[in-house]
Design a protein around this motif. Structure first.
Motif, PDB file in Angstrom:
ATOM      1  N   PRO A  25      31.008  46.245  51.060  1.00 49.05           N
ATOM      2  CA  PRO A  25      31.050  45.978  49.611  1.00 49.05           C
ATOM      3  C   PRO A  25      29.768  46.446  48.927  1.00 49.05           C
ATOM      4  CG  PRO A  25      31.580  44.018  50.920  1.00 49.05           C
ATOM      5  CD  PRO A  25      30.995  45.024  51.849  1.00 49.05           C
ATOM      6  N   ILE A  26      29.767  46.431  47.623  1.00 51.54           N
ATOM      7  CA  ILE A  26      28.568  46.767  46.861  1.00 51.54           C
ATOM      8  C   ILE A  26      27.527  45.681  47.104  1.00 51.54           C
ATOM      9  CG2 ILE A  26      27.661  47.075  44.509  1.00 51.54           C
ATOM     10  CD1 ILE A  26      30.434  48.297  43.820  1.00 51.54           C
ATOM     11  N   SER A  27      26.287  46.078  47.288  1.00 51.60           N
ATOM     12  CA  SER A  27      25.283  45.211  47.909  1.00 51.60           C
ATOM     13  C   SER A  27      24.983  43.922  47.139  1.00 51.60           C
ATOM     14  CB  SER A  27      23.985  45.988  48.133  1.00 51.60           C
ATOM     15  OG  SER A  27      23.458  46.426  46.901  1.00 51.60           O
ATOM     16  N   ASN A  28      25.018  43.898  45.847  1.00 52.32           N
ATOM     17  CA  ASN A  28      24.681  42.673  45.130  1.00 52.32           C
ATOM     18  C   ASN A  28      25.922  41.853  44.759  1.00 52.32           C
ATOM     19  OD1 ASN A  28      25.536  44.560  43.250  1.00 52.32           O
ATOM     20  ND2 ASN A  28      24.334  43.650  41.600  1.00 52.32           N
ATOM     21  N   HIS A  29      27.073  42.244  45.274  1.00 52.31           N
ATOM     22  CA  HIS A  29      28.292  41.511  44.969  1.00 52.31           C
ATOM     23  C   HIS A  29      28.430  40.302  45.875  1.00 52.31           C
ATOM     24  CE1 HIS A  29      30.600  44.918  42.731  1.00 52.31           C
ATOM     25  NE2 HIS A  29      29.395  44.682  42.236  1.00 52.31           N
ATOM     26  N   LEU A  30      29.046  39.251  45.334  1.00 52.84           N
ATOM     27  CA  LEU A  30      29.144  37.987  46.047  1.00 52.84           C
ATOM     28  C   LEU A  30      30.562  37.650  46.492  1.00 52.84           C
ATOM     29  CD1 LEU A  30      26.836  35.846  43.728  1.00 52.84           C
ATOM     30  CD2 LEU A  30      26.205  37.022  45.848  1.00 52.84           C
ATOM     31  N   TYR A  31      31.539  38.267  45.864  1.00 49.05           N
ATOM     32  CA  TYR A  31      32.936  37.947  46.150  1.00 49.05           C
ATOM     33  C   TYR A  31      33.585  39.161  46.787  1.00 49.05           C
ATOM     34  CZ  TYR A  31      32.222  33.878  43.193  1.00 49.05           C
ATOM     35  OH  TYR A  31      31.753  32.712  42.673  1.00 49.05           O
ATOM     36  N   PHE A  32      34.404  38.910  47.796  1.00 51.19           N
ATOM     37  CA  PHE A  32      35.023  39.999  48.538  1.00 51.19           C
ATOM     38  C   PHE A  32      36.511  39.705  48.703  1.00 51.19           C
ATOM     39  CE2 PHE A  32      30.771  41.079  49.070  1.00 51.19           C
ATOM     40  CZ  PHE A  32      30.071  40.026  49.631  1.00 51.19           C
ATOM     41  N   TYR A  33      37.296  40.783  48.708  1.00 52.80           N
ATOM     42  CA  TYR A  33      38.747  40.643  48.699  1.00 52.80           C
ATOM     43  C   TYR A  33      39.389  41.689  49.596  1.00 52.80           C
ATOM     44  CZ  TYR A  33      37.133  38.841  44.150  1.00 52.80           C
ATOM     45  OH  TYR A  33      36.439  38.199  43.146  1.00 52.80           O
ATOM     46  N   TYR A  90      45.432  49.381  52.946  1.00 50.85           N
ATOM     47  CA  TYR A  90      44.647  48.159  52.788  1.00 50.85           C
ATOM     48  C   TYR A  90      43.405  48.477  51.967  1.00 50.85           C
ATOM     49  CZ  TYR A  90      47.661  45.843  56.126  1.00 50.85           C
ATOM     50  OH  TYR A  90      48.762  45.298  56.747  1.00 50.85           O
ATOM     51  N   PHE A  91      43.256  47.750  50.884  1.00 47.41           N
ATOM     52  CA  PHE A  91      42.115  47.946  49.992  1.00 47.41           C
ATOM     53  C   PHE A  91      41.167  46.764  50.086  1.00 47.41           C
ATOM     54  CE2 PHE A  91      43.438  51.675  47.747  1.00 47.41           C
ATOM     55  CZ  PHE A  91      44.815  51.617  47.653  1.00 47.41           C
ATOM     56  N   CYS A  92      39.908  47.085  50.199  1.00 48.99           N
ATOM     57  CA  CYS A  92      38.853  46.097  50.085  1.00 48.99           C
ATOM     58  C   CYS A  92      38.307  46.166  48.663  1.00 48.99           C
ATOM     59  CB  CYS A  92      37.751  46.445  51.088  1.00 48.99           C
ATOM     60  SG  CYS A  92      36.246  45.448  50.965  1.00 48.99           S
ATOM     61  N   ALA A  93      37.892  45.042  48.125  1.00 50.09           N
ATOM     62  CA  ALA A  93      37.289  45.020  46.789  1.00 50.09           C
ATOM     63  C   ALA A  93      36.148  44.013  46.782  1.00 50.09           C
ATOM     64  CB  ALA A  93      38.329  44.658  45.730  1.00 50.09           C
ATOM     65  N   SER A  94      35.248  44.190  45.819  1.00 43.40           N
ATOM     66  CA  SER A  94      34.168  43.218  45.667  1.00 43.40           C
ATOM     67  C   SER A  94      33.838  43.051  44.194  1.00 43.40           C
ATOM     68  CB  SER A  94      32.922  43.642  46.455  1.00 43.40           C
ATOM     69  OG  SER A  94      32.319  44.797  45.909  1.00 43.40           O
ATOM     70  N   SER A  95      33.260  41.919  43.864  1.00 41.32           N
ATOM     71  CA  SER A  95      32.851  41.663  42.484  1.00 41.32           C
ATOM     72  C   SER A  95      31.567  40.856  42.483  1.00 41.32           C
ATOM     73  CB  SER A  95      33.945  40.945  41.693  1.00 41.32           C
ATOM     74  OG  SER A  95      34.206  39.669  42.234  1.00 41.32           O
ATOM     75  N   VAL A  96      30.813  41.022  41.380  1.00 42.65           N
ATOM     76  CA  VAL A  96      29.553  40.282  41.257  1.00 42.65           C
ATOM     77  C   VAL A  96      29.838  38.796  41.084  1.00 42.65           C
ATOM     78  CG1 VAL A  96      27.501  39.958  39.852  1.00 42.65           C
ATOM     79  CG2 VAL A  96      28.399  42.252  40.209  1.00 42.65           C
ATOM     80  N   LEU A  97      30.688  38.528  40.113  1.00 41.14           N
ATOM     81  CA  LEU A  97      31.068  37.152  39.818  1.00 41.14           C
ATOM     82  C   LEU A  97      32.571  37.039  39.951  1.00 41.14           C
ATOM     83  CD1 LEU A  97      28.824  36.563  36.668  1.00 41.14           C
ATOM     84  CD2 LEU A  97      28.402  35.782  39.012  1.00 41.14           C
TER      85      LEU A  97
END
Lengths: 113, 115
Positions: A25-33, A90-97
């Motif tokens: 995921p992107i390094s400063n992101h906290l949520y992962f999907y 299969y897709f991985c995703a990430s978000s900051v908040l």
């Protein structure tokens, strides 16, 4: 620009085998999907992960599936005993908040023979 | 449970013209976000535009704008000055600001831009 990466891009496996799909995921992101998309169908939510634990999972995410963040950078999806119907993108995703934009990786195409 | 409906499976538009993609959703929640994602043939999902339900003003991003009708639960995407690179699958998606964290997607619409 930072991006979500996934490996491998394509995985072929025999029915009953275990597979591990990897995501950074992107390094400063906290949520992962994890999401999946069976060919020709809509994108479906599998699981979300925050603070080293699952925060939500769908009905699809049964005991055959597990997720892990083993080292603070990778986020993995394991399917213990693959079935033919697990063939999908299969897709991985990430978000900051939690309700910010989810950034998606390029996907891993899983083919179960 | 929330659902997202995209009733048009595919659309075609001439390059440089304007096209509108429809999306309706159903939810009992009052606080949520709506998104349009683009999935080109490379298959990577890319965010096009986002709308917060509490904002009355329609979101705009360059050639992309939305028509958000909260009472009608409608969220259409307008693409102005269509370009060949806009050819892709477009997904409408919803997330509600409650306990859950998942995006719920519609079935998508295939947009073809003709030269």
């Amino acid at each position: 620009e930072p991006e979500v990466t996934q490996t491998p891009s394509h995985q072929v496996t025999q029915m009953g085998q275990e597979v591990i799909l990897r995501c950074v995921p992107i390094s400063n992101h906290l949520y992962f999907y994890w999401y999946r998309q069976i060919l020709g169908q809509k994108v479906e939510f599998l699981v979300s992960f925050y603070n080293n634990e699952i925060s939500e999972k769908s009905e699809i995410f049964d005991d055959q599936f597990s997720v892990e963040r083993p080292d603070g950078s990778n986020f993995t999806l394991k399917i213990r005993s693959t079935k033919l119907e697990d063939s999908a993108m299969y897709f991985c995703a990430s978000s900051v908040l939690l309700y910010n934009e989810q950034f998606f990786g390029p996907g891993t195409r899983l083919t179960v023979l | 449970a929330q659902t997202v409906t995209q009733s048009q499976p595919e659309m075609s538009v001439q390059e440089a013209e304007t096209v509108t993609l429809s999306c309706t959703y159903d939810t009992s929640e009052s606080n949520y976000y709506l998104f349009w994602y683009k999935q080109p043939p490379s298959r990577q999902m890319i965010l096009v535009i986002r709308q917060e339900a509490y904002k009355q003003q329609n979101a705009t991003e360059n050639r992309f704008s939305v028509n958000f009708q909260k009472a009608a639960k409608s969220f259409s995407l307008k693409i102005s000055d269509s370009q060949l690179g806009d050819t892709a699958m477009y997904f409408c998606a919803f997330i509600h600001t409650g306990a859950n964290s998942k995006l719920t997607f519609g079935k998508g619409i295939t947009l073809s831009v003709r030269p």
